[in-house]
Design a protein around this motif. Structure first.
Motif, PDB file in Angstrom:
ATOM      1  N   VAL A 136       0.703  -1.225  -0.056  1.00  0.00           N
ATOM      2  CA  VAL A 136      -0.207   0.020   0.045  1.00  0.00           C
ATOM      3  C   VAL A 136       0.903   1.290   0.018  1.00  0.00           C
ATOM      4  N   LYS A 137       1.975   1.236   0.778  1.00  0.00           N
ATOM      5  CA  LYS A 137       3.022   2.366   0.650  1.00  0.00           C
ATOM      6  C   LYS A 137       3.430   2.469  -0.540  1.00  0.00           C
ATOM      7  N   LEU A 138       3.944   1.312  -1.257  1.00  0.00           N
ATOM      8  CA  LEU A 138       4.488   1.349  -2.644  1.00  0.00           C
ATOM      9  C   LEU A 138       3.504   1.990  -3.612  1.00  0.00           C
ATOM     10  N   ARG A 139       2.296   1.507  -3.540  1.00  0.00           N
ATOM     11  CA  ARG A 139       1.224   1.837  -4.762  1.00  0.00           C
ATOM     12  C   ARG A 139       0.649   3.319  -4.442  1.00  0.00           C
ATOM     13  N   CYS A 140       0.324   3.477  -3.299  1.00  0.00           N
ATOM     14  CA  CYS A 140      -0.405   4.580  -2.949  1.00  0.00           C
ATOM     15  C   CYS A 140       0.022   5.543  -2.279  1.00  0.00           C
ATOM     16  N   ARG A 141       1.504   5.635  -1.724  1.00  0.00           N
ATOM     17  CA  ARG A 141       2.056   6.841  -1.037  1.00  0.00           C
ATOM     18  C   ARG A 141       3.214   7.374  -1.978  1.00  0.00           C
ATOM     19  N   LEU A 142       3.645   6.695  -2.755  1.00  0.00           N
ATOM     20  CA  LEU A 142       4.552   7.257  -3.741  1.00  0.00           C
ATOM     21  C   LEU A 142       3.895   8.160  -4.891  1.00  0.00           C
ATOM     22  N   LEU A 175     -10.027   8.633 -16.325  1.00  0.00           N
ATOM     23  CA  LEU A 175      -9.564   7.699 -15.375  1.00  0.00           C
ATOM     24  C   LEU A 175      -8.201   8.357 -14.692  1.00  0.00           C
ATOM     25  N   GLY A 176      -8.147   9.642 -14.638  1.00  0.00           N
ATOM     26  CA  GLY A 176      -7.230  10.215 -14.076  1.00  0.00           C
ATOM     27  C   GLY A 176      -6.019  10.919 -14.732  1.00  0.00           C
ATOM     28  N   GLY A 177      -5.850  10.698 -16.253  1.00  0.00           N
ATOM     29  CA  GLY A 177      -5.038  11.444 -16.962  1.00  0.00           C
ATOM     30  C   GLY A 177      -3.571  11.181 -16.989  1.00  0.00           C
ATOM     31  N   GLN A 178      -2.974  11.650 -17.223  1.00  0.00           N
ATOM     32  CA  GLN A 178      -1.451  11.274 -16.931  1.00  0.00           C
ATOM     33  C   GLN A 178      -1.019  11.430 -15.396  1.00  0.00           C
ATOM     34  N   ALA A 179      -1.656  12.176 -14.787  1.00  0.00           N
ATOM     35  CA  ALA A 179      -1.394  12.341 -13.313  1.00  0.00           C
ATOM     36  C   ALA A 179      -1.588  10.823 -12.480  1.00  0.00           C
ATOM     37  N   HIS A 180      -2.379  10.045 -13.175  1.00  0.00           N
ATOM     38  CA  HIS A 180      -2.730   8.956 -12.499  1.00  0.00           C
ATOM     39  C   HIS A 180      -1.438   8.000 -12.441  1.00  0.00           C
ATOM     40  N   TRP A 181      -0.672   8.114 -13.499  1.00  0.00           N
ATOM     41  CA  TRP A 181       0.710   7.425 -13.610  1.00  0.00           C
ATOM     42  C   TRP A 181       1.852   7.747 -12.813  1.00  0.00           C
ATOM     43  N   THR A 182       1.608   7.495 -11.620  1.00  0.00           N
ATOM     44  CA  THR A 182       2.701   7.781 -10.290  1.00  0.00           C
ATOM     45  C   THR A 182       3.797   6.858 -10.328  1.00  0.00           C
ATOM     46  N   VAL A 183       4.890   7.105  -9.827  1.00  0.00           N
ATOM     47  CA  VAL A 183       5.905   6.141  -9.491  1.00  0.00           C
ATOM     48  C   VAL A 183       5.554   4.948  -8.681  1.00  0.00           C
ATOM     49  N   GLY A 184       4.410   5.323  -7.844  1.00  0.00           N
ATOM     50  CA  GLY A 184       4.091   4.023  -6.973  1.00  0.00           C
ATOM     51  C   GLY A 184       3.351   2.976  -7.983  1.00  0.00           C
ATOM     52  N   LEU A 185       2.515   3.607  -8.945  1.00  0.00           N
ATOM     53  CA  LEU A 185       2.004   2.610  -9.801  1.00  0.00           C
ATOM     54  C   LEU A 185       2.893   1.895 -10.813  1.00  0.00           C
ATOM     55  N   VAL A 186       3.844   2.642 -11.336  1.00  0.00           N
ATOM     56  CA  VAL A 186       4.837   1.957 -12.381  1.00  0.00           C
ATOM     57  C   VAL A 186       5.810   0.900 -11.629  1.00  0.00           C
ATOM     58  N   ALA A 187       6.413   1.411 -10.317  1.00  0.00           N
ATOM     59  CA  ALA A 187       7.063   0.456  -9.671  1.00  0.00           C
ATOM     60  C   ALA A 187       6.272  -0.668  -9.217  1.00  0.00           C
ATOM     61  N   THR A 188       5.136  -0.605  -8.865  1.00  0.00           N
ATOM     62  CA  THR A 188       4.215  -1.968  -8.543  1.00  0.00           C
ATOM     63  C   THR A 188       3.880  -2.744  -9.691  1.00  0.00           C
ATOM     64  N   PHE A 195       7.538 -10.363   1.303  1.00  0.00           N
ATOM     65  CA  PHE A 195       8.764  -9.405   1.516  1.00  0.00           C
ATOM     66  C   PHE A 195       9.031  -8.440   0.166  1.00  0.00           C
ATOM     67  N   THR A 196       8.820  -8.601  -1.056  1.00  0.00           N
ATOM     68  CA  THR A 196       9.007  -7.835  -1.972  1.00  0.00           C
ATOM     69  C   THR A 196       8.629  -6.477  -1.632  1.00  0.00           C
ATOM     70  N   GLY A 197       7.587  -6.176  -1.386  1.00  0.00           N
ATOM     71  CA  GLY A 197       6.648  -5.138  -1.165  1.00  0.00           C
ATOM     72  C   GLY A 197       7.473  -4.134  -0.494  1.00  0.00           C
ATOM     73  N   ALA A 198       7.842  -4.610   0.783  1.00  0.00           N
ATOM     74  CA  ALA A 198       8.707  -3.799   1.625  1.00  0.00           C
ATOM     75  C   ALA A 198      10.154  -3.343   1.143  1.00  0.00           C
ATOM     76  N   LEU A 199      10.883  -4.421   0.380  1.00  0.00           N
ATOM     77  CA  LEU A 199      12.187  -4.091  -0.157  1.00  0.00           C
ATOM     78  C   LEU A 199      12.109  -3.254  -1.345  1.00  0.00           C
TER      79      LEU A 199
END
Length: 428
Positions: free
Chosen positions: A260-266, A283-296, A410-414
């Motif tokens: 959740v921290k990775l997807r929703c907080r970054l 659906l949010g436009g370009q602003a929807h594509w955050t670092v958290g979404l791409v990393a997830t 473990f992957t989410g935390a790392l």
């Protein structure tokens, strides 16, 4: 092996029960049942018997033989065990049964199709079982993958609720494993009410993470309350109760909350991502594509690629066992999984233009692979000590929730620590 009698006009049937002794614990027996139809023959009741197998997993071929004096016998294919019985006109019958040391409860009867002397062979039954299992895995795997992809893209409370639901189911499975015969025989499991309370607490952690950002204080408070409940219980509190419960809070609740921290907080925008430029405004436009979404997306895709390449590579080239914890894993499969994980990470980094450095993409792939591998091995160790093959049966063809998400725990935390602390400006 017991039989049931029937009238001469009807087609009688016979069934039996085999108790196979577990290799890991010779004091426990595993029971399986076999059944078949008989053609125009009579049976007389006789006492139940027990067949003991010294192998942890074996296939037993059972044959009914007729004797000239009417006294037949039941013989295992290796000829070492026999059970004699009295019955006239017994034709040869073959029963095929499979026992697995990882199964605790009785298996469903294995039906042997008999048509005047012709029966299904062991190879036919095994082939049919594998085909059915594979079809289940494919159907439910595709359904889970499509649903999970939509949840990840949506993000926000939808993603957090989905993680909370998975955490709740996984924590229930974990505490069932702790209370199972294999683990509980060497320790005192926590009381049932404590286990259920911990499952609820674990499910709340992803939601608290979404709205508060940090759950360190919440986890510490929950651990204190659980410790007090265990210390104040009736009877004699044991340290094994405390250790298994606190580890359950960490393993089932705290670690998954990092997704959740990775997807929703970054929330830093991934400005260079070409996909975002064409993403609908509704659906949010370009602003929807955050670092958290791409990393997830990259992390989850890399884990799927690692599992797939490891499975294919292990099947094709696997020779050297990786570890005794999971005998089916091989070094060849692990190397194939590592290559697939890194390749996927680099390929998606080119598509999403994140991270901007190839070295960072390779490092991200390495981290995802090792985190997923050791998460898988840890869950295998828990199941091995519990003496079970799967953590549950919630997902047909796949086992339980923990069997599907063990690589992600473990992957989410790392991944969050890697993006948040090691990549300058989050890799943008």
């Amino acid at each position: 092996m017991s039989s049931t009698s029937s009238s001469s006009m009807a087609t009688p049937s016979y069934c039996g029960k085999i108790d196979a002794r577990r290799a890991t614990n010779t004091s426990q027996l595993l029971s399986i049942s076999v059944a078949s139809s008989a053609c125009n023959c009579h049976f007389r009741p006789f006492p139940s018997k027990t067949l003991v197998s010294c192998l942890s997993s074996t296939k037993l071929g059972l044959n009914f033989f007729d004797a000239p004096n009417g006294r037949g016998y039941l013989q295992i294919n290796n000829g070492r065990f026999r059970i004699r019985y009295k019955s006239p006109n017994i034709l040869e019958r073959t029963l095929l049964a499979k026992t697995d040391a990882n199964l605790i409860d009785d298996e469903d009867p294995v039906e042997v199709i008999k048509d005047h002397g012709s029966s299904k062979t062991d190879a036919d039954l095994e082939k049919q079982q594998k085909s059915s299992q594979l079809s289940k895995r494919v159907v439910f795997g595709l359904g889970i993958g499509i649903t999970a992809g939509g949840v990840v893209l949506t993000g926000g409370w939808v993603f957090s609720v989905a993680v909370a639901a998975a955490v709740f189911a996984g924590s229930r499975e974990y505490f069932e494993l702790v209370r199972s015969h294999g683990i509980a025989s060497g320790m005192t499991p926590p009381p049932l009410y404590v286990s259920r309370a911990c499952s609820v607490i674990c499910a709340l952690m992803p939601l608290i993470t979404l709205y508060k950002g940090q759950i360190d204080v919440s986890v510490a408070s929950a651990a204190f309350v659980v410790a007090m409940a265990l210390l104040l219980q009736r009877g004699n509190p044991r340290f094994s109760q405390l250790s298994s419960t606190i580890f359950g809070l960490f393993y089932c609740g705290y670690l998954p909350s990092f997704w959740v921290k990775l997807r929703c907080r970054l929330l830093a925008p991934a400005l260079n991502t070409g996909v975002g430029a064409t993403w609908p405004i509704l659906l949010g436009g370009q602003a929807h594509w955050t670092v958290g979404l791409v990393a997830t997306l990259i992390s989850i895709s890399s884990i799927i690629a690692a599992d797939t390449f490891a499975f294919v590579g292990g099947k094709a080239f696997g020779r050297i066992p990786l570890t005794s914890i999971s005998p089916k894993k091989t070094w060849e499969g692990a190397i194939a999984g590592l290559a697939g994980c890194i390749a996927t990470s680099v390929l998606l980094s080119k598509i999403f233009s994140w991270p901007t450095s190839n070295l960072s993409a390779i490092g991200f792939g390495l981290l995802n692979f090792f985190a997923s591998l050791f998460g898988d091995l840890l869950e295998s160790m828990i199941k091995r000590d519990a003496g079970v093959k799967d953590s549950g049966s919630l997902i047909p063809g796949h086992g339980g929730i923990l069997d599907r998400v063990d690589s992600y725990i473990f992957t989410g935390a790392l991944a969050y620590a890697f993006v948040r602390n090691l990549l300058p400006l989050y890799g943008v």
